[in-house]
Design an enzyme around this catalytic site. Structure first.
Site: not given
Ligand code: FUB
Length: 342
Positions: A32, A242
């Protein structure tokens, strides 16, 4: 510093690897990746993946991360430093588990780390921790940001200095449980289950002057198709899942995100940080691994996509950050990146 690895942009060209780009580091699993340039150095704020047994069987429970470790480098392709943990779960009073995808911002010599975690009731909230160095250590505020929920905070700084936090994630990120404005576990583990209705949309809120709270109630970020209609829940190739990120190029705002179960990084463009944003296409085709999550940053006039995959482990919760050059075409479109094509 806990480690310093040399990295090359491309994987070895001896035919041994099918991956186009090499992992930034090999001694820790950093996923991420949210990249920023602070004081002329590149810092990457990511999740620190670990291999531990999950505590429950909620979606995403294999992602049990317990601390954050910042990466830094003086240039793309240069040696990458793996800094010691900048924030640990046990130092966040309100957090119980799962330190997921973070982001950071910088102002006046202070660094702000924004991060999601499940609280002691198992509800994802977003917290902030501050420090006087970009890599930490950071000190967490005692409570999560009031009015925050779900996951994947990303902070965009507009040209006028205003900062906006984008956030949200469906399925394991719990966004579907907030449609009423209150947390409702009866809303299930996936999405609205209404394929012909507008999809769940990400959220945005301008940050307060001290950067520690929201200056306004979070609002929906509308993602539209090219007829101006909201993307639908059943439009799995395009709807938001997301990993929100916003950057600005040539006067346009670009909202990019993961489509989750269809595994692309998609993007949409608009004229305001609040949107609406119109779907334009794919930034990154599927990587190895279930999740995909990215950031887009300008470094010395060139643009870069930071992303992750599971090249080193082939296990979905043990991911490695990578970087690829990103090109804006003359008409404003982003040239699609294929992580397997050299
Ligand atoms: O790293 C945990 C979660 O996986 C992130 O919050 C999501 O964006 C996905 O990458």
């Amino acid at each position: 510093l806990a480690g310093c690895a040399s990295t090359s942009l491309e994987s070895p060209s001896d035919g041994a690897s099918t991956f186009r780009h090499a992992p930034l580091v090999r001694e820790a699993f950093i996923a991420d990746p949210s990249a920023h340039v602070f004081d002329g150095r590149i810092y990457v704020y990511g999740s620190h993946d670990v291999d531990e047994p999950p505590r429950d069987d909620e979606p995403g429970s294999a992602f049990v991360m317990r601390d954050y470790r910042v990466l830094s480098m003086d240039r793309i392709g240069g040696p990458v430093m793996v800094h010691p943990p900048g924030l640990r779960l046990e130092d966040v009073p309100w957090a119980d588990r799962q330190l997921w995808a973070p982001d950071a911002t910088h102002r006046d010599g202070r660094y702000y780390l924004y991060f999601p975690a499940k609280d002691h009731d198992g509800i994802f909230r977003i917290g902030v921790a501050t420090g006087d160095r970009p890599e930490g250590p950071f000190t967490a505020q005692p409570e999560p940001i009031p009015g925050s929920y779900s996951i994947d905070p990303a902070v965009f700084v507009d040209d006028d200095g205003a900062r906006y936090m984008y956030f949200g994630g469906i399925h394991g990120g719990q966004l579907q449980r907030w449609v009423s404005g209150r947390y409702d576990p009866a809303m299930g583990e996936t999405d609205l289950q209404q394929p012909d209705a507008p999809a769940l949309m990400p959220r945005v809120a301008r940050l307060s002057a001290d950067l520690l709270t929201f200056a306004e109630t979070p609002r929906e970020v509308m993602l539209l198709d090219d007829t101006g209609a909201p993307l639908l829940g059943g439009d799995l190739d395009r709807r938001f899942f997301e990993a929100a990120w916003v950057h600005r190029h040539d006067g346009r705002y670009y909202f990019s995100y993961s489509t989750g179960d269809t595994h692309t990084i998609a993007y949409a463009t608009g004229d305001s940080p609040y949107g609406p944003f119109t779907y334009r296409g794919v930034v990154l085709t599927p990587v190895q691994g279930w999740t995909t999550h990215h950031s887009i940053v300008e470094v010395d006039g060139r643009w870069w996509l930071f992303y992750h995959d599971t090249e080193l482990t082939d296990r979905t919760h043990l991911r490695s950050a990578k970087v690829a050059e990103l090109v804006h075409e003359a008409d404003g479109r982003i040239r699609t990146i294929d992580p397997f094509v050299r």
